[in-house]
Motif scaffolding. Structure first.
Motif: not given
Length: 560
Positions: A29-48
């Motif tokens: 199930g591993n995937i290489a050479n692929t952009d995971p498409m993440l937003e910038l680090l931010s407060d999305n809820g939770g404690f961290t």
């Protein structure tokens, strides 16, 4: 000199990496050479802080329950924020994507860009359903009146094509209208084409479709839910003037609830609805609390044409057609309901289960090439001719006048035929009838009116309209210190009036009060309360006539 040797055991599964350095890149199930498409680090809820996933990220739903060692490859059930698995499948990483967007469409405001918020609505319905940001599970909220080929950027539309599993949600069949252009100089096109596995259309009117092939109003190639929808004034040179459903190569489970399909025409088969099922599987069509009226065809099945075909190329085929609490009336030409079961080498079976419904004529046609099987079960169903099987058992009646008013706006979201006082459909189903629980009839009628006097009426309309009473006119509301007062003109012949209220205009209404004058005052208990008034010629609160002399209700909104 001492030497130390060690071994690093590497086990990688269900990981993603932007380059080729990931061990076992094509395994587990591993995937290489692929952009995971993440937003910038931010407060999305939770404690961290977390990196949220973009909508089309390849890590969304990448781990099924059985992957790896099972149980989502040993992943925790919640993510870094404490959010649980949203779909049946787990996302890679520390963030579980669990938000389907709502897109808003309004003809009067906005432009052709959208951020998924009500403040930036798409202006055209055809743009919205083809938005590249859409994914399965999204909802499109629609208001206004849309003429499909009015878009200045596109000269001719073939209708709105839907390719994702979307919910297309209007604001009511009297508020949201999606129309093809009825001008004969405009190229023919249906209104909506559904090519997804699952689609839902709610609370709108589909009008003026004119297909040069099949499905003038809607064509559906997968599972479909229609709820609180009017389909009217549509036509097709082929089959299915109003609605064409094909289940030949895909899973089919169609549900049509609280809908009116009226005044549609096909040159071929099925003026109102045409369903074609020809595959080696069992599929179903359920029609509940619906009115199918005024449809026509040049061949067979003015209201319904149902094709169930089995053969050497299809294999065994079975179709369950369930009709519950419907009014299938006023359709023209020879056959109202044509059930076609064809068989070549393998079996074709159609199970037609009809209950609690009205037919002004039935005229069932059973056609079989060889040995196709049609099974009909019927209970608490009225027909005004003698064509319906089992005419005198299980609460059924044949050759009776079902006594209906013409199709009209009788309240609720879609059009209905009201029952006249004295109709044999009134109070025909007791709680213990049939299999019990009012013969499995829905507790609300097509308009959202609840069962009255503990006796259910046959068809899609609950209650009756007295021909001797008029509608309360000129109703005026006023608000003062948390109380609402309603005043209206007296109705000739009325001895009392019943006040109904609800917090939702399309949900069930409760009796608020019975008064013997043309005025009523009550306390507002919610931010929004909706009312309607019924004129009665009886002083007995328990009689059917008092609480059912409903011709047309007016809805009034009040705010604290």
């Amino acid at each position: 000199e001492n030497s130390i040797s060690s071994t690093i055991l590497k086990a990688f599964s269900y990981n993603i990496c932007t380059d080729s350095s990931l061990p076992d890149a094509a395994l587990n199930g591993n995937i290489a050479n692929t952009d995971p498409m993440l937003e910038l680090l931010s407060d999305n809820g939770g404690f961290t802080m977390t990196h949220a996933l973009m909508r089309n990220s390849p890590v969304i739903n990448a781990i099924s329950f059985t992957d790896g060692s099972g149980d989502w490859n040993g992943a925790p059930l919640d993510d870094q924020r404490g959010e649980l698995i949203f779909h049946d499948d787990k996302d890679m990483g520390a963030y579980e994507y669990n938000t389907n967007k709502r897109f808003f469409v309004n003809i009067d405001t906005g432009d052709n860009s959208n951020d998924g918020s009500e403040s930036a609505p798409w202006k055209y319905i055809c743009y919205s359903v083809n938005n590249p940001e859409l994914i399965d599970g999204d909802t499109i909220d629609v208001t206004g009146t849309f003429l499909l080929n009015e878009d200045p950027d596109v000269s001719i539309y073939t209708g709105a094509g839907v390719y994702d599993d979307l919910v297309i949600q209007g604001q009511g069949a009297d508020v949201t209208f999606i129309k093809a252009n009825p001008d004969p100089g405009i190229s023919e096109h249906r209104v909506i084409s559904l090519y997804s596995d699952n689609a839902t259309i709610e609370d709108m009117s589909i009008m003026n479709g004119n297909s040069g092939n099949t499905g003038g109003g809607i064509l559906s190639g997968g599972s479909l839910t229609l709820k609180n929808v009017n389909i009217s004034e549509c036509s097709a040179t082929g089959d299915g003037g109003g609605l064409y459903i094909i289940g030949a190569n895909s899973m089919l489970s169609a549900s049509i609830i609280n809908c009116s399909i009226f005044n549609n025409h096909s040159n071929g088969k099925g003026g109102g609805i045409y369903l074609y099922h020809a595959s080696a599987s069992e599929k179903s069509l359920s029609i509940e609390n619906c009115t199918i009226s005024g449809n026509s065809t040049d061949t067979y099945g003015s209201g319904l044409y149902i094709d169930c075909i089995g053969g050497s190329n299809q294999g065994p085929t079975e179709l369950n057609l369930n009709v519950n609490s419907c009014s299938i009336v006023g359709n023209t030409f020879e056959t109202l309901c044509f059930l076609n079961v064809e068989d070549d080498y393998d079996s074709a079976i159609m199970n037609f289960n009809v209950k609690n419904s009205l037919f002004d004529n039935f005229n069932t046609v059973y056609y079989a090439d060889n040995t196709g099987t049609l099974n009909i079960t019927r209970s608490f169903t009225l027909c005004n001719d003698t064509s319906m099987p089992d005419g005198s058992v299980n609460g059924n009646l044949n050759n009776v006048d079902i006594m209906l008013y013409p199709l009209a706006d009788n309240g609720g979201r879609t059009f209905t035929h009201a029952l006249k006082e004295g109709s044999p459909a009134v109070d025909a189903i007791s709680f213990s009838s049939g299999s019990g629980n009012w013969n499995s009839a829905p507790l609300l009628d097509q308009r959202g009116i609840s069962i009255i006097n503990n006796m259910k009426d046959i068809g899609a309309f609950e209650g009756f309209i007295s021909e001797t009473l008029g509608i309360p006119q000129n109703v005026v509301s006023s608000i003062d210190s948390g109380e609402i007062t309603l005043n209206w003109n007296n109705v000739n012949g009325a001895t009392s009036y019943i006040i109904y209220s609800s917090t939702d205009p399309y949900d069930s209404y409760n009796i608020e009060d019975t008064v013997f004058t043309n005025s009523w005052t009550g306390t507002i208990t919610e931010n929004k309360v909706f009312y309607y008034i019924v004129a009665s010629n009886s002083k007995n609160n328990e009689t059917k006539s008092e609480i059912s002399n409903l011709k047309k209700f007016k809805i009034f909104r009040s705010k604290k």
